[in-house]
Design an enzyme around this catalytic site. Structure first.
Site, PDB file in Angstrom:
ATOM      1  N   VAL A 155      -3.362  -3.231   0.379  1.00  0.00           N
ATOM      2  CA  VAL A 155      -2.995  -3.793  -0.918  1.00  0.00           C
ATOM      3  C   VAL A 155      -1.863  -2.978  -1.535  1.00  0.00           C
ATOM      4  O   VAL A 155      -1.848  -1.751  -1.408  1.00  0.00           O
ATOM      5  CB  VAL A 155      -4.233  -3.768  -1.849  1.00  0.00           C
ATOM      6  CG1 VAL A 155      -3.901  -4.317  -3.228  1.00  0.00           C
ATOM      7  CG2 VAL A 155      -5.413  -4.517  -1.222  1.00  0.00           C
ATOM      8  N   CYS A 156      -0.912  -3.671  -2.191  1.00  0.00           N
ATOM      9  CA  CYS A 156       0.084  -2.995  -3.037  1.00  0.00           C
ATOM     10  C   CYS A 156       0.989  -2.093  -2.189  1.00  0.00           C
ATOM     11  O   CYS A 156       1.686  -2.594  -1.303  1.00  0.00           O
ATOM     12  CB  CYS A 156      -0.673  -2.226  -4.122  1.00  0.00           C
ATOM     13  SG  CYS A 156       0.299  -1.439  -5.391  1.00  0.00           S
ATOM     14  N   ILE A 157       0.967  -0.796  -2.402  1.00  0.00           N
ATOM     15  CA  ILE A 157       1.816   0.141  -1.658  1.00  0.00           C
ATOM     16  C   ILE A 157       1.127   0.641  -0.379  1.00  0.00           C
ATOM     17  O   ILE A 157       1.774   1.265   0.484  1.00  0.00           O
ATOM     18  CB  ILE A 157       2.209   1.353  -2.556  1.00  0.00           C
ATOM     19  CG1 ILE A 157       3.288   2.240  -1.929  1.00  0.00           C
ATOM     20  CG2 ILE A 157       0.992   2.191  -2.921  1.00  0.00           C
ATOM     21  CD1 ILE A 157       4.644   1.573  -1.790  1.00  0.00           C
TER      22      ILE A 157
END
Lengths: 219, 219
Positions: free
Chosen positions: B135-137
């Site tokens: 998720v995300c970074i």
């Protein structure tokens, strides 16, 4: 777009706001198009608990507002900078922070004192006829601040806590984790969440229904 | 009941795991009946960020496992005590902690080194044919650990981060916040979450769809 205050008490179930309850409250408010005013008092926590061991972290100090900012991703206000006039409702997630930082309930039980800024906001929101929602142990803070209106509150089924709530003027209602109770007269709603819950999905179910009821009371 | 690892990196978007992403991941796994093994490395955080001011809290130190325990309500394991064999899948929420504590991506970009325990678990889970969701970074950590398999990954639309991911061997796919991408060959799924998201409800939408896709890959 209703503007709803979310009052946090730190970041972590044992010494601050219960993180799941806080995040799920924010999720359900955002899903219903509410603008959120996340806030916390700018004061030291009662103590810091190492959440891995459950022990007090001796010599460590943390600030309630600074730690609450973790849950709010930095978008948070000092409670003293929030006026009841700007809010349409107020929600209090649970966690021991409600009983340790927003009030002295964890130490003093039925003799609990409420943080002055928290007491002021709760009284003003209520006196303006706006609804208050309280999750998990946060109803104990509502009873301590607003006992004179005899609020109807949930705490799950913990007898000692229920008794303390009744001693402060509240009326306790036994409630399952995926349920909630509405005090229609006082516009106060509550749900037991992790006072009873074992799983995040059942805590979510109760909070989601509670926020639905809150939206109806906001009108 | 699938057993899914959830790898945390602290507690707070700026120096640890992004709290909303972690909680929403846990919510969606629990809703689908998964058993969760929440874990983190037992090591000092790169630094502590005051989430109210955004500044480094000079002189303060916190431990990644101890802070992650706040999100897990104490139910957490040292990553070194988790074996890939016991898991059916692994999910990595985002937050700067993924780039600061699970890897050196925040400092070293495309030259990032991955924490040895994290690298070991990622390689073993992948080599056992089990899916990984990031998720995300967190996809940057997957690229740094598993660049040789040329994983297909999302990071939203940030060009510098996308370029770094491609430098490490990954293939970047532009993706909206409420979408996700599946690398069918490698069984790697990702969603941009707060790399793009402005609202918790849209981050939730992407994570929910990602967990649906993860369940299909688990089979």
């Amino acid at each position: 777009m209703p503007k709803v205050g979310v009052l946090l008490s730190g970041c972590g179930v044992f010494d601050g706001a219960e993180i799941h309850e806080a995040v799920l409250t924010m999720l359900e408010l955002d899903k219903r198009g509410c603008e959120m005013v996340v806030m916390a008092p700018d004061k030291p926590q009662m103590h810091v608990i190492n959440h891995l061991t459950g022990e007090v972290a001796e010599g460590e100090t943390r600030n309630v507002l600074v730690e609450s900012a973790r849950i709010a991703r930095g978008e948070i206000k000092n409670i003293d900078d929030v006026k009841a006039e700007e809010l349409d409702a107020l929600v209090m997630p649970g966690g021991f922070g409600a009983a340790k930082n927003l009030s002295t309930f964890a130490v003093d039980g039925a003799n609990a004192k409420v943080d002055p800024s928290v007491a002021k906001l709760l009284k003003e929101v209520h006196s303006q006829g706006k609804p208050i929602a309280a999750v998990c142990i946060a109803p104990a803070v509502v009873a301590a601040a607003l006992g004179e209106i005899n609020p109807e509150l949930t705490i799950g089924n913990d007898e000692a806590t229920a008794k303390a709530i009744e001693s402060m003027g509240g009326k306790h209602f036994v409630c399952p984790v995926d349920g909630f109770h509405v005090d229609e007269k006082n516009k106060i709603i509550s749900t037991p969440a992790y006072m009873l819950g074992k799983r995040i999905s059942e805590v979510h179910a109760g909070i989601s229904k509670m926020i639905d009821a809150l939206m109806k009371l906001i009108g």
